[in-house]
Design an enzyme around this catalytic site. Structure first.
Site, PDB file in Angstrom:
ATOM      1  N   ASP A 287       0.861  -1.177   0.000  1.00 11.05           N
ATOM      2  CA  ASP A 287       0.000   0.000   0.000  1.00 11.05           C
ATOM      3  C   ASP A 287       0.907   1.240   0.000  1.00 11.05           C
ATOM      4  O   ASP A 287       2.136   1.142   0.094  1.00 11.05           O
ATOM      5  CB  ASP A 287      -0.981  -0.008   1.184  1.00 11.05           C
ATOM      6  CG  ASP A 287      -2.198   0.890   0.903  1.00 11.05           C
ATOM      7  OD1 ASP A 287      -2.130   1.744  -0.003  1.00 11.05           O
ATOM      8  OD2 ASP A 287      -3.234   0.739   1.589  1.00 11.05           O
TER       9      ASP A 287
HETATM   10  C1  BGC Z   1      -5.133   3.176   0.170  1.00  8.67           C
HETATM   11  C2  BGC Z   1      -5.313   2.110  -0.886  1.00  8.67           C
HETATM   12  C3  BGC Z   1      -5.212   2.716  -2.263  1.00  8.67           C
HETATM   13  C4  BGC Z   1      -3.892   3.457  -2.384  1.00  8.67           C
HETATM   14  C5  BGC Z   1      -3.671   4.063  -3.746  1.00  8.67           C
HETATM   15  C6  BGC Z   1      -3.921   4.035  -0.080  1.00  8.67           C
HETATM   16  O1  BGC Z   1      -3.915   5.112   0.776  1.00  8.67           O
HETATM   17  O2  BGC Z   1      -5.044   2.555   1.436  1.00  8.67           O
HETATM   18  O3  BGC Z   1      -6.543   1.479  -0.724  1.00  8.67           O
HETATM   19  O4  BGC Z   1      -5.298   1.720  -3.236  1.00  8.67           O
HETATM   20  O5  BGC Z   1      -3.874   4.486  -1.413  1.00  8.67           O
HETATM   21  O6  BGC Z   1      -4.506   5.103  -4.013  1.00  8.67           O
END
Ligand code: BGC
Length: 772
Positions: A287
């Site tokens: 993530d």
């Molecule tokens: C979130 C994810 C997301 C990623 C990219 C993160 O802050 O937890 O769910 O896919 O950002 O946008």
């Protein structure tokens, strides 16, 4: 839209094969053998090129496009996310396949969760439909729209089981139940990938957030997760597994810890469970910035150790993080990380690109410049009809006293409330490329429905909240164009206007709830009631209702279960609409005016108060359970309020009535490997056609470990005409009786089982049989 017809696809593939030599170093002959192709490519790559493939860069915030193009040409980037238009992606792909030494195509990722240009209902709404064809359809349309914008992979579906509505991302997932969430997870993956992520109009799914993100302590985002293995295996892990079994090509790793080890450095999670036990063959994504966060978790003392822990644990692509780039080459050279470990990660990234069809044609979703849509934002690119259809199915009728709903189209309706006319809210968070300007609000939807017949009066009535700190928080990321725009009038002035408006109407419809940002990442709440400004408004409207007899109808827009005690006691009807998407307004109007008979059911329990959380229906059995009708001391209860959910899991009314007969079982015993049929007759005893969801719950009466009071094992959505009845049969086999025991072995233990069938998790008919 990229052409999908067979002859054109074949022609493209032929062209791709002919040009393959120009796009990648391996011989075109290898292109039809994934393993050999990837191995050959890997064998030609330098250490730096390998590390480059593991980098996933956020275009814009992390790196501006011109710099990114240079990095790509230098072979230092594997993919980007947040670039959402073919014009933006084409030069990057050209830099990759024409300028970089290895000519490995880029992958383009994006958060496509509940639609791309067309917004469909948020996750909780989709799950409320209990309609897997509808769910699949939303993901299919999202994939078609996203792929037409050059996107190859989505960070979705979010299948985190959530039993704590304080957690803002409850909105994104599909509720509290392992079986239902698993079904939705599967349907979403099927919709995104449509049989193969290589198809030009498919996108690869990456199920998230692996694992247990929805169980963050106290519902506070990014908090720790500490959970027994049995609970993990029985309750929280099944949806990830279901998505993977359905073919999800990717897995995104969660930001939380799992029993003392961040998921990002959790070898047990990413190797033993995901790869070895489940046989996952795809790519893992960290993530956002999660590898660097290993320092803040306190499991890495420096960047080098963070990179080492992550790569060894099994994090293939690093998202928005410089640590792999900076540290991996040195770690490999010094021998701290073996080349084979790095190769494993690179192999998965190349394999995923192969599976997306990118080696066959890197431009398969970017297309040719001359085919670019003149205006990517054109309204003609939306899929409004399916959006309205699914939105209607996602609405849950919580309450309908004296058959207040449906409303007459010749009525004078006062529509009041801060959510009645805010297009930004109705599209929900994680709305991808959906534009508020293209969304139809409730006000517009109702006005259209009443056109030429009744009359719509409108007053805003209140701000979503008067709490300045909350408004500031919600607008934190959007200073240029704040999402929450406050009406400058005093609360009293707004209420006065609302009361005057209500007095002129036949019926009052109040659109209340949360601003969309209140149910988002990092939007955890300590309270679950409506903000005070809205409570005050509702009280004022209730006074009008009592004085004049005009019914008060609540239309709720929110991304989590709310505590609605006062509302339940005082509203004549209440419709939960979540954030219903681009066509939310017309869909809600369809239900309010009876053009569609509501059929949604809650995928998550609604608590009475925040103190009662968690309120999930399928909790483990207790030695001293609270027994309804037998109050007393020394049972498990809160003494200061009634027990149980305000609205239970599976609840949802219809404009017609359904009667469920007693349960018939095909036998009193079930042999090993055998089956029992459980059937009921469902009758539509009302006066209109309607759909409902029949739910099958099972309780293991005595097992080697404590089992839940009941568990959803199957469900059937059926449509019945007035007076029509249907026999519904559920097949119960050992799989439906089995669970992970204390040794984490899946077993079905002999003994008695209760079978419950009903239209929600509480009002059920019961039978029982024995497994021999
Ligand atoms: C979130 C994810 C997301 C990623 C990219 C993160 O802050 O937890 O769910 O896919 O950002 O946008």
């Amino acid at each position: 839209m990229i052409p999908t017809s067979a002859p054109k696809t074949l022609a493209l593939a032929g062209l791709a094969l002919a040009c393959a030599a120009a796009w990648a170093q391996p011989k075109p002959a290898l292109l039809n053998d994934k393993k050999a192709f990837v191995a050959d490519l890997l064998g030609q790559m330098t250490l730096e090129e390998k590390v480059g493939q593991l980098r996933l860069i956020s275009i814009g915030p992390e790196m501006p496009a011109p710099q990114l193009e240079k990095e790509v040409a230098a072979g230092r980037v594997g993919g980007t996310f947040n670039s959402v238009n073919r014009k933006e992606q084409r030069p990057l792909q050209q830099a990759a396949v024409q300028q970089s030494r290895m000519k490995i195509p880029m992958l383009f990722a994006y958060d496509v969760l509940h639609g791309h240009r067309t917004s469909f209902p948020i996750g909780l709404g989709l799950a409320s439909s209990w309609d897997m064809d509808a769910v699949r359809k939303t993901a299919r349309h999202a994939a078609m729209e996203a792929s037409a914008d050059g996107i190859d992979v989505t960070f979705a579906p979010t299948v985190d089981i959530s039993r704590d509505p304080r957690w803002g991302r409850t909105s994104e997932g599909f509720g509290e139940d392992p079986h239902l969430v698993s079904q939705v997870a599967r349907a979403m993956v099927q919709g995104f990938q449509n049989g193969s992520p290589a198809k030009p109009d498919s996108i690869m799914a990456s199920v998230k957030h692996f694992a247990l993100y929805g169980a963050v302590e106290g519902g506070r985002d990014y908090n720790i997760v500490d959970m027994s293995p049995m609970r993990m295996y029985n309750d929280y892990l099944p949806p990830y597994k279901a998505a993977i079994d359905a073919g999800s090509g990717g897995v995104m790793i969660a930001l939380n810890t799992v029993n003392g080890q961040p998921a990002t450095s959790n070898t047990w999670l990413l190797q033993d469970l995901l790869r070895k036990e489940w046989g996952f063959k795809g790519v893992t994504f960290s993530d956002h910035g999660a590898i660097t966060e290993l320092l803040r978790h306190g499991v890495a003392k420096d960047d080098a150790q963070a990179a080492e822990l992550a790569i060894k644990a099994g994090v293939d692509m690093s998202m928005a993080d410089q640590v792999y780039l900076k540290e991996l080459p040195g770690l490999v050279k010094s021998g701290r990380v073996k080349m084979a470990v790095l190769d494993n990660a690179v192999r998965e990234v190349l394999g995923a690109k192969y599976d997306m069809g990118l080696f066959h044609d890197p431009f398969r979703r970017i297309g040719k410049a001359e085919d670019d849509p003149a205006d990517p934002k054109a309204a003609s690119r939306l899929h409004r009809e399916p959006a309205r259809d699914v939105a209607r199915r996602s609405l849950v009728l919580l309450e309908n006293r004296n058959r207040t709903l449906p409303l007459s189209k010749s009525a004078r309706v006062a529509l009041i409330g801060p959510l009645a006319d805010t297009p930004i809210d109705i599209i929900g968070v994680w709305s991808a490329q959906a534009l508020p300007a293209q969304a139809v609000t409730l006000r517009t939807g109702m006005a259209k429905a009443l056109e030429g017949k009744g009359q719509l009066l409108y007053a805003r009535g209140a701000n979503v909240t008067e709490d300045k700190a909350v408004v500031e928080y919600l607008n934190f990321l959007n200073w240029d164009a704040p999402e929450v725009v406050q009406d400058k009038r005093t609360p009293q002035q707004m209420i006065d206007e609302a009361v005057a408006t209500a007095k002129q109407a036949d019926v009052i419809v109040a659109a209340v709830g949360e601003a969309r940002g209140m149910s988002h990442e990092s939007s955890s709440r300590t309270r679950l009631d409506l903000p005070e400004s809205q409570q005050e408004l509702l009280k004022a409207l209730k006074t009008v209702s009592v004085a004049t007899g005009k019914p008060l109808v609540l239309v709720l827009m929110n991304g989590r279960p709310l505590a609605l005690n006062w509302e339940k006691a005082n509203a004549d009807a209440m419709l939960e609409t979540w954030f219903a998407g681009t066509e939310g307004g017309p869909a809600i109007a369809d239900v309010l005016f009876g053009d569609y008979n509501p059929s949604g059911k809650l995928p998550i329990s609604f608590p009475r108060s925040v103190g009662q959380v968690p309120t999930y229906y399928n909790h483990p059995r207790l030695g001293r359970p609270f027994t309804p009708g037998k109050p007393g001391n020394y049972t498990s209860q809160y003494f200061d309020e009634p027990q149980g959910a305000l609205y239970p899991f599976g609840h949802g009314l219809s404009y017609t009535q359904f009667e469920v007969s007693d349960v018939q079982l095909s036998g009193a015993t079930m042999a090993r490997g055998g089956q029992v049929q459980a059937s009921v007759t469902v009758r539509n005893s009302g006066d209109r056609a309607g759909e409902t969801v029949l739910q099958l719950y099972i309780q293991d009466v005595a097992a080697s470990v404590v089992r839940p009071v009941k568990e959803l094992k199957d469900f059937r959505k059926l449509m019945l005409q007035p007076g029509e009845q249907q026999v519904v049969r559920f097949t119960i086999d050992e799989a439906k009786l089995s669970f992970y025991n204390a040794q984490l072995k899946r077993v079905a233990e002999p003994g008695a089982f209760k079978v419950q069938i009903g239209l929600d998790s509480q009002a059920v008919k019961e039978g029982s049989f024995e497994l021999r």
